[in-house]
Design a protein around this motif. Structure first.
Motif, PDB file in Angstrom:
ATOM      1  N   LEU A   4       1.023  -1.387   0.067  1.00 49.96           N
ATOM      2  CA  LEU A   4      -0.130   0.269   0.098  1.00 49.96           C
ATOM      3  C   LEU A   4       0.671   1.530  -0.184  1.00 49.96           C
ATOM      4  O   LEU A   4       0.636   2.813  -0.818  1.00 49.96           O
ATOM      5  CB  LEU A   4      -0.870  -0.114   1.106  1.00 49.96           C
ATOM      6  CG  LEU A   4      -2.259  -0.684   1.347  1.00 49.96           C
ATOM      7  CD1 LEU A   4      -2.935  -1.221   2.015  1.00 49.96           C
ATOM      8  CD2 LEU A   4      -3.367  -0.573   0.024  1.00 49.96           C
ATOM      9  N   PHE A   5       1.823   1.051   0.674  1.00 50.01           N
ATOM     10  CA  PHE A   5       2.743   2.972   0.883  1.00 50.01           C
ATOM     11  C   PHE A   5       3.171   2.999  -0.263  1.00 50.01           C
ATOM     12  O   PHE A   5       3.443   3.539  -1.062  1.00 50.01           O
ATOM     13  CB  PHE A   5       3.750   2.370   2.025  1.00 50.01           C
ATOM     14  CG  PHE A   5       4.764   2.924   1.817  1.00 50.01           C
ATOM     15  CD1 PHE A   5       4.807   4.592   2.763  1.00 50.01           C
ATOM     16  CD2 PHE A   5       6.139   2.449   0.930  1.00 50.01           C
ATOM     17  CE1 PHE A   5       6.007   5.502   2.440  1.00 50.01           C
ATOM     18  CE2 PHE A   5       7.617   3.773   0.889  1.00 50.01           C
ATOM     19  CZ  PHE A   5       6.813   4.953   1.801  1.00 50.01           C
ATOM     20  N   HIS A   6       3.932   1.787  -1.221  1.00 49.23           N
ATOM     21  CA  HIS A   6       4.570   1.700  -2.849  1.00 49.23           C
ATOM     22  C   HIS A   6       3.363   2.168  -3.542  1.00 49.23           C
ATOM     23  O   HIS A   6       3.478   2.913  -3.854  1.00 49.23           O
ATOM     24  CB  HIS A   6       4.856   0.204  -2.797  1.00 49.23           C
ATOM     25  CG  HIS A   6       5.713   0.502  -4.580  1.00 49.23           C
ATOM     26  ND1 HIS A   6       4.912   0.416  -5.532  1.00 49.23           N
ATOM     27  CD2 HIS A   6       7.408   0.618  -4.575  1.00 49.23           C
ATOM     28  CE1 HIS A   6       5.845   0.619  -6.288  1.00 49.23           C
ATOM     29  NE2 HIS A   6       7.079   0.675  -5.993  1.00 49.23           N
ATOM     30  N   THR A   7       2.674   1.458  -3.567  1.00 48.78           N
ATOM     31  CA  THR A   7       1.346   2.612  -4.329  1.00 48.78           C
ATOM     32  C   THR A   7       0.783   3.134  -4.493  1.00 48.78           C
ATOM     33  O   THR A   7       0.718   3.899  -5.196  1.00 48.78           O
ATOM     34  CB  THR A   7       0.288   1.024  -4.270  1.00 48.78           C
ATOM     35  OG1 THR A   7       0.572  -0.625  -4.403  1.00 48.78           O
ATOM     36  CG2 THR A   7      -0.824   1.205  -5.407  1.00 48.78           C
ATOM     37  N   PHE A   8       0.346   3.595  -3.263  1.00 50.51           N
ATOM     38  CA  PHE A   8      -0.141   5.370  -3.290  1.00 50.51           C
ATOM     39  C   PHE A   8       0.759   6.116  -3.348  1.00 50.51           C
ATOM     40  O   PHE A   8       0.431   7.186  -3.618  1.00 50.51           O
ATOM     41  CB  PHE A   8      -1.317   5.406  -1.503  1.00 50.51           C
ATOM     42  CG  PHE A   8      -1.719   3.915  -1.659  1.00 50.51           C
ATOM     43  CD1 PHE A   8      -3.462   4.645  -2.457  1.00 50.51           C
ATOM     44  CD2 PHE A   8      -2.135   3.320  -0.677  1.00 50.51           C
ATOM     45  CE1 PHE A   8      -4.428   3.671  -2.330  1.00 50.51           C
ATOM     46  CE2 PHE A   8      -3.595   3.008  -0.137  1.00 50.51           C
ATOM     47  CZ  PHE A   8      -4.694   2.825  -1.101  1.00 50.51           C
TER      48      PHE A   8
END
Length: 90
Positions: A43-47
């Protein structure tokens, strides 16, 4: 479910890298966190990748490198392609 994920998320401070040296330090921290918190790291990477792409902020190249370093070359490439495709559809 989320409370368990948040409690398990006891990593060092993860910052958004602004140059290659900071990226190397961030990769070490994220790899340690990735062992126990795969969903949160994805989630950190995607957002963050989406945020940088939407607002045309320089640094998406660093997130491509970060994805490859943390998730592996093949999985990181697939993740970056899927996220980029999401932007095309939006």
């Amino acid at each position: 479910m989320w409370s368990k994920l948040i409690i398990k998320f006891s990593c060092e401070e993860i910052t958004i890298p602004s140059n290659l040296d900071k990226l190397k330090a961030t990769v070490v921290n994220i790899k340690e966190c990735y062992v126990n918190n795969k969903i949160l790291i994805h989630l950190f990477h995607t957002f963050n990748f989406l945020f940088f792409q939407i607002w045309c902020i320089p640094g998406t190249v660093l997130f491509n490198l970060l994805g490859g370093a943390v998730f592996g070359v093949i999985k990181g490439t697939i993740i970056c392609l899927i996220v980029g495709f999401i932007l095309i559809l939006a």
